[in-house]
Scaffold this active site. Structure first.
Site, short mmCIF file in Angstrom:
data_model
loop_
_atom_site.label_atom_id
_atom_site.label_comp_id
_atom_site.label_asym_id
_atom_site.label_seq_id
_atom_site.Cartn_x
_atom_site.Cartn_y
_atom_site.Cartn_z
CB SER A 183 -0.13 -10.11 -7.11
OG SER A 183 -0.83 -9.41 -6.20
CE LYS A 218 1.24 -10.15 -2.69
NZ LYS A 218 1.23 -9.93 -4.07
#
Length: 194
Positions: free
Chosen positions: A25, A74
């Protein structure tokens, strides 16, 4: 030897912690396809615990809002008061980030479970802020904050003549450019002041 254990646990819990980044990711910032290793990084818990503001572009670790027993990593795309143009599968095309929340996304949008899936994240879920990569050795160092512009001015310094330092300069520029293109800055706008 065990008398050091509380000190080590306390340091890990309140100051700095080492984490291994797994998954795609955050590619190419972490675990690029060219690397055979998972990246090992140092996260700073003290800056979060002491109340320093989280900024756009920061890379943070946080408790997964869907699977509470997992931690995710993230990039912060938006902070309170910002308006984000969302990506699928989010049901709305734009979201105003409320107070006490942030919008996070992975750098690889097609392989990321992020705010486009679960919406703005409460700041209380943020655990730590990234400080540096410590493994693999060729990627060792502090990640630079992304910038939105790479235009060179007439005052820009000339490239170094030494071939080794020129190679280092090129590698740093490529890493910065890769990180910058993933920041998605044009998708975020400040909300009008009331």
């Amino acid at each position: 030897m065990l008398y050091w254990a509380p000190l080590v646990v306390g340091f890990d819990q309140y100051f700095y912690t080492v984490k291994t980044i797994r998954g795609r990711s955050m590619q190419p910032t972490f675990n690029p396809d060219t690397s055979a290793w998972n990246d090992v990084v140092i996260f700073d818990r003290h800056s979060i615990n002491s109340g320093k503001p989280i900024l756009r572009g920061d890379i943070v670790s946080l408790r997964d809002p869907i699977r509470q027993n997992r931690t995710i990593v993230k990039r912060v795309l938006a902070v309170p008061g910002d308006v984000v143009k969302t990506l699928p599968p989010h049901p709305q095309t734009e979201v105003l980030i409320p107070e006490g929340h942030i919008w996070v996304e992975g750098d690889e949008p097609f392989h990321s479970l992020d705010s486009n899936s679960f919406g703005p994240i409460p700041l209380a879920l943020v655990d730590a802020r990234l400080r540096c990569i410590i493994w693999p050795p060729r990627r060792f160092g502090v990640l630079r904050r992304p910038t939105s512009s790479f235009t060179a001015s007439a005052d820009s310094p000339k490239p170094p003549k030494n071939s080794e330092s020129a190679k280092t300069e090129r590698n740093m520029q490529q890493q910065t450019e890769a990180t910058s293109t993933l920041f998605h800055e044009p998708r975020v706008t400040r909300s009008p002041e009331l």
